[in-house]
Design an enzyme around this catalytic site. Sequence first.
Site, PDB file in Angstrom:
ATOM      1  N   ARG A  74      -0.937  28.166  -0.132  1.00  0.00           N
ATOM      2  CA  ARG A  74      -0.659  27.305   1.039  1.00  0.00           C
ATOM      3  C   ARG A  74      -1.827  26.369   1.367  1.00  0.00           C
ATOM      4  NH1 ARG A  74       1.353  32.359   2.736  1.00  0.00           N
ATOM      5  NH2 ARG A  74       3.620  32.443   2.549  1.00  0.00           N
ATOM      6  N   LYS A 110      -3.242  11.382  -0.650  1.00  0.00           N
ATOM      7  CA  LYS A 110      -1.894  11.485  -1.229  1.00  0.00           C
ATOM      8  C   LYS A 110      -1.966  12.261  -2.538  1.00  0.00           C
ATOM      9  CE  LYS A 110       0.658   7.468   0.438  1.00  0.00           C
ATOM     10  NZ  LYS A 110       1.246   6.166   0.056  1.00  0.00           N
ATOM     11  N   GLU A 132      -5.178  -2.663  -8.494  1.00  0.00           N
ATOM     12  CA  GLU A 132      -5.236  -2.011  -7.165  1.00  0.00           C
ATOM     13  C   GLU A 132      -6.363  -2.611  -6.321  1.00  0.00           C
ATOM     14  OE1 GLU A 132      -3.193  -0.047  -5.709  1.00  0.00           O
ATOM     15  OE2 GLU A 132      -2.204   1.263  -7.145  1.00  0.00           O
ATOM     16  N   LYS A 165      -9.719   1.077   2.801  1.00  0.00           N
ATOM     17  CA  LYS A 165      -8.638   2.072   2.755  1.00  0.00           C
ATOM     18  C   LYS A 165      -8.903   3.226   3.719  1.00  0.00           C
ATOM     19  CE  LYS A 165      -5.724   4.931  -0.103  1.00  0.00           C
ATOM     20  NZ  LYS A 165      -5.273   5.339  -1.424  1.00  0.00           N
ATOM     21  N   GLU A 225       1.333   7.633   6.855  1.00  0.00           N
ATOM     22  CA  GLU A 225       2.130   6.449   6.494  1.00  0.00           C
ATOM     23  C   GLU A 225       3.352   6.239   7.392  1.00  0.00           C
ATOM     24  OE1 GLU A 225       2.219   5.441   2.180  1.00  0.00           O
ATOM     25  OE2 GLU A 225       4.323   5.026   2.550  1.00  0.00           O
ATOM     26  N   ARG A 271      -0.272   2.145   7.088  1.00  0.00           N
ATOM     27  CA  ARG A 271      -0.580   2.548   5.708  1.00  0.00           C
ATOM     28  C   ARG A 271       0.440   2.001   4.713  1.00  0.00           C
ATOM     29  NH1 ARG A 271      -2.838   8.350   3.382  1.00  0.00           N
ATOM     30  NH2 ARG A 271      -2.999   7.620   1.233  1.00  0.00           N
ATOM     31  N   ASN A 278       1.059  -0.085   0.019  1.00  0.00           N
ATOM     32  CA  ASN A 278       2.074  -0.031  -1.046  1.00  0.00           C
ATOM     33  C   ASN A 278       2.481  -1.425  -1.514  1.00  0.00           C
ATOM     34  OD1 ASN A 278       2.084   2.753  -0.809  1.00  0.00           O
ATOM     35  ND2 ASN A 278       3.706   2.745   0.733  1.00  0.00           N
ATOM     36  N   HIS A 317       4.129  -2.074  -4.826  1.00  0.00           N
ATOM     37  CA  HIS A 317       4.431  -0.778  -5.441  1.00  0.00           C
ATOM     38  C   HIS A 317       5.923  -0.482  -5.566  1.00  0.00           C
ATOM     39  CE1 HIS A 317       0.182  -0.151  -5.134  1.00  0.00           C
ATOM     40  NE2 HIS A 317       0.242   1.090  -5.552  1.00  0.00           N
ATOM     41  N   HIS A 340       6.793   0.663  -9.050  1.00  0.00           N
ATOM     42  CA  HIS A 340       7.326   1.998  -9.373  1.00  0.00           C
ATOM     43  C   HIS A 340       8.635   1.883 -10.155  1.00  0.00           C
ATOM     44  CE1 HIS A 340       5.005   4.389  -6.038  1.00  0.00           C
ATOM     45  NE2 HIS A 340       4.223   3.893  -6.968  1.00  0.00           N
ATOM     46  N   HIS A 362       0.532   2.392 -14.483  1.00  0.00           N
ATOM     47  CA  HIS A 362       0.713   2.138 -13.054  1.00  0.00           C
ATOM     48  C   HIS A 362       0.094   0.794 -12.627  1.00  0.00           C
ATOM     49  CE1 HIS A 362       1.180   2.911  -8.808  1.00  0.00           C
ATOM     50  NE2 HIS A 362      -0.124   2.817  -8.619  1.00  0.00           N
TER      51      HIS A 362
HETATM   52  N1  GLY Z   1      -1.896   4.119  -2.821  1.00  0.00           N
HETATM   53  C1  GLY Z   1      -1.395   3.858  -1.524  1.00  0.00           C
HETATM   54  C2  GLY Z   1      -1.834   4.864  -0.498  1.00  0.00           C
HETATM   55  O1  GLY Z   1      -2.695   5.693  -0.765  1.00  0.00           O
HETATM   56  O2  GLY Z   1      -1.310   4.851   0.578  1.00  0.00           O
END
Ligand code: GLY
Length: 230
Positions: free
Chosen positions: A81, A103, A145, A181, A191, A195, A199, A202, A206, A218
């Site tokens: 956990r 993330k 990125e 960031k 998010e 946040r 993206n 993305h 994706h 990516h």
């Molecule tokens: N790569 C986008 C984020 O970490 O929110």
Amino acid sequence: MTDTNVGPLYQMPVKQSLEASGYEVSICTFEAGEAHKRAETYVAILEFVAEHELSRSDVIVALGGGVVGDVAGFVAATYMRGCKFVQIPTSLLAMVDSSVGGKTAIDLAAGKNLSGAFLQPAAVLCDTDCLRSLPAAVFADGAAEAIKTGVLSGETLFSLFEDGTLTDAPAEIIARCIRYKAGVVERDEKEQGERRKLNLGHTVGHAIEKCSGYAMPHGHAVAAGLAVMA
Ligand code: GLY
């Protein structure tokens, strides 16, 4: 935890350094590549961790690029956990983006990063000497990125790309990307709003990755996504 690309390059110096500081180290290596960021790999690593009797007071270290960080982080978020987690990113992409912000995820057949968790690393250690071992195409993944962050954060960072700073003095750009960031994530960790800006490019990216069977890296897919959005 590392992969078959990064392990042979850097696992021994990291292991020796940790052992010199009194840690007992077990190394778990999995096949490199986004195609291995999936449930089978995740479960195999969980079994490895359990067989080595890690407890919640142990630390899972992700040594590698974005895929290693995502899978190792998801293991750390879910084993018993949740246990401690440190990121040592070795790719430009992981340094400027994926190692920061908590993330973690694996891909499902239905799409990328569909199973995961938020787990903030206790520390992120970037050694820019690792960038010297990156093939040009992998460096370019990270550039996409970083440029995304330049678009979002404004003129100062963006202009550094035009000056050639990314290849000549990457630490400056990495530090600026992380600072930007970290600010966004502090304000919106899960998010719910701001946040989502991170993206940029993305959604299309994706889709490209998935439709290519994850043959398209990516960063390359994000670059294409950024072009579409622009
Ligand atoms: N790569 C986008 C984020 O970490 O929110």
